[in-house]
Design a protein around this motif. Structure first.
Motif, mmCIF file in Angstrom:
data_model
loop_
_atom_site.group_PDB
_atom_site.id
_atom_site.type_symbol
_atom_site.label_atom_id
_atom_site.label_comp_id
_atom_site.label_asym_id
_atom_site.label_seq_id
_atom_site.Cartn_x
_atom_site.Cartn_y
_atom_site.Cartn_z
ATOM 1 N N HIS A 58 0.856 -1.193 0.000
ATOM 2 C CA HIS A 58 0.000 0.000 0.000
ATOM 3 C C HIS A 58 0.886 1.234 0.000
ATOM 4 N N HIS A 59 0.648 2.132 -0.936
ATOM 5 C CA HIS A 59 1.371 3.404 -1.016
ATOM 6 C C HIS A 59 0.322 4.494 -0.874
ATOM 7 N N VAL A 60 0.379 5.225 0.242
ATOM 8 C CA VAL A 60 -0.641 6.213 0.600
ATOM 9 C C VAL A 60 -0.103 7.615 0.364
ATOM 10 N N PHE A 61 -0.863 8.396 -0.386
ATOM 11 C CA PHE A 61 -0.508 9.790 -0.644
ATOM 12 C C PHE A 61 -1.561 10.699 -0.029
ATOM 13 N N PHE A 62 -1.127 11.547 0.889
ATOM 14 C CA PHE A 62 -1.985 12.570 1.484
ATOM 15 C C PHE A 62 -1.777 13.868 0.747
ATOM 16 N N LEU A 87 -6.937 11.558 0.731
ATOM 17 C CA LEU A 87 -5.745 10.737 0.505
ATOM 18 C C LEU A 87 -6.122 9.693 -0.526
ATOM 19 N N VAL A 88 -5.108 9.107 -1.144
ATOM 20 C CA VAL A 88 -5.344 8.037 -2.112
ATOM 21 C C VAL A 88 -4.388 6.890 -1.792
ATOM 22 N N VAL A 89 -4.905 5.661 -1.884
ATOM 23 C CA VAL A 89 -4.122 4.461 -1.595
ATOM 24 C C VAL A 89 -3.895 3.709 -2.904
ATOM 25 N N TYR A 90 -2.632 3.516 -3.231
ATOM 26 C CA TYR A 90 -2.247 2.725 -4.401
ATOM 27 C C TYR A 90 -1.641 1.421 -3.934
ATOM 28 N N PRO A 91 -1.696 0.355 -4.721
ATOM 29 C CA PRO A 91 -1.972 0.338 -6.149
ATOM 30 C C PRO A 91 -3.457 0.299 -6.492
ATOM 31 N N GLU A 92 -4.327 0.219 -5.484
ATOM 32 C CA GLU A 92 -5.750 0.090 -5.761
ATOM 33 C C GLU A 92 -6.369 1.347 -6.364
ATOM 34 N N ILE A 146 -7.689 3.829 -4.525
ATOM 35 C CA ILE A 146 -8.865 4.135 -3.711
ATOM 36 C C ILE A 146 -8.663 5.496 -3.056
ATOM 37 N N TRP A 147 -9.618 6.392 -3.294
ATOM 38 C CA TRP A 147 -9.585 7.752 -2.748
ATOM 39 C C TRP A 147 -10.472 7.822 -1.511
ATOM 40 N N TYR A 148 -9.941 8.454 -0.462
ATOM 41 C CA TYR A 148 -10.694 8.626 0.781
ATOM 42 C C TYR A 148 -10.704 10.088 1.188
ATOM 43 N N THR A 149 -11.770 10.457 1.869
ATOM 44 C CA THR A 149 -11.805 11.703 2.606
ATOM 45 C C THR A 149 -11.826 11.325 4.083
ATOM 46 N N TYR A 150 -11.571 12.284 4.944
ATOM 47 C CA TYR A 150 -11.538 12.027 6.384
ATOM 48 C C TYR A 150 -11.834 13.320 7.118
ATOM 49 N N VAL A 151 -12.212 13.175 8.387
ATOM 50 C CA VAL A 151 -12.486 14.334 9.223
ATOM 51 C C VAL A 151 -11.493 14.422 10.371
ATOM 52 N N ASP A 152 -11.175 13.264 10.960
ATOM 53 C CA ASP A 152 -10.365 13.282 12.170
ATOM 54 C C ASP A 152 -9.531 12.000 12.289
ATOM 55 N N GLU A 153 -8.849 11.875 13.417
ATOM 56 C CA GLU A 153 -7.994 10.706 13.647
ATOM 57 C C GLU A 153 -8.788 9.402 13.658
ATOM 58 N N ALA A 154 -10.033 9.451 14.100
ATOM 59 C CA ALA A 154 -10.858 8.230 14.106
ATOM 60 C C ALA A 154 -11.050 7.698 12.685
ATOM 61 N N ASP A 155 -11.227 8.602 11.719
ATOM 62 C CA ASP A 155 -11.344 8.171 10.320
ATOM 63 C C ASP A 155 -10.033 7.570 9.831
ATOM 64 N N ILE A 156 -8.923 8.191 10.187
ATOM 65 C CA ILE A 156 -7.602 7.671 9.800
ATOM 66 C C ILE A 156 -7.375 6.308 10.447
ATOM 67 N N ASP A 157 -7.785 6.168 11.712
ATOM 68 C CA ASP A 157 -7.665 4.872 12.395
ATOM 69 C C ASP A 157 -8.439 3.794 11.649
ATOM 70 N N GLU A 158 -9.624 4.140 11.157
ATOM 71 C CA GLU A 158 -10.447 3.168 10.433
ATOM 72 C C GLU A 158 -9.798 2.775 9.106
ATOM 73 N N ILE A 159 -9.241 3.736 8.392
ATOM 74 C CA ILE A 159 -8.529 3.432 7.141
ATOM 75 C C ILE A 159 -7.328 2.527 7.429
ATOM 76 N N PHE A 160 -6.620 2.833 8.505
ATOM 77 C CA PHE A 160 -5.469 2.025 8.917
ATOM 78 C C PHE A 160 -5.890 0.581 9.214
ATOM 79 N N GLU A 161 -6.897 0.421 10.078
ATOM 80 C CA GLU A 161 -7.318 -0.913 10.507
ATOM 81 C C GLU A 161 -7.956 -1.717 9.380
#
Length: 105
Positions: free
Chosen positions: A8-12, A68-73, A75-90
């Motif tokens: 996973h390569h994540v670009f913010f 942020l976008v996660v490659y190679p898939e 997949i584009w995400y939006t987020y509001v706070d750390e809880a959203d980032i935690d969910e993307i992580f998990e």
């Protein structure tokens, strides 16, 4: 065997606009990138064959951000706070499943 260096390569987007227009930098893009980078390192999920967390300039979807976008898939995400980032992580980075509620279409 895969030819991908990272699983996973994540670009913010961390772009900061000087004209006051909506941008990811003003919405905490750099702070959230730093937060996820620390989580990934702490979990020993960084490096070859694992995850890489990077900053990016403008990703040209300003009205949908912060994002942020996660490659190679791609997949584009939006987020509001750390809880959203935690969910993307998990869910995405650890389990390989898309977080549909945060996914940009």
């Amino acid at each position: 065997m895969t030819n991908q260096y990272y699983k996973h390569h994540v670009f913010f987007c961390t772009n900061q606009r000087d004209d006051g227009a909506k941008c990811c930098g003003a919405s905490g893009g750099q702070q959230m990138r730093d937060y996820l980078k620390k989580k990934v390192k702490h979990a020993h999920l960084n490096g070859e064959g694992k995850c890489r967390i990077n900053s990016a300039g403008c990703l040209d979807r300003c009205d949908e951000g912060p994002l942020l976008v996660v490659y190679p898939e791609g997949i584009w995400y939006t987020y509001v706070d750390e809880a959203d980032i935690d969910e993307i992580f998990e869910v995405h980075l650890k389990q390989g499943r898309i977080v549909e509620r945060l996914q940009l279409k």
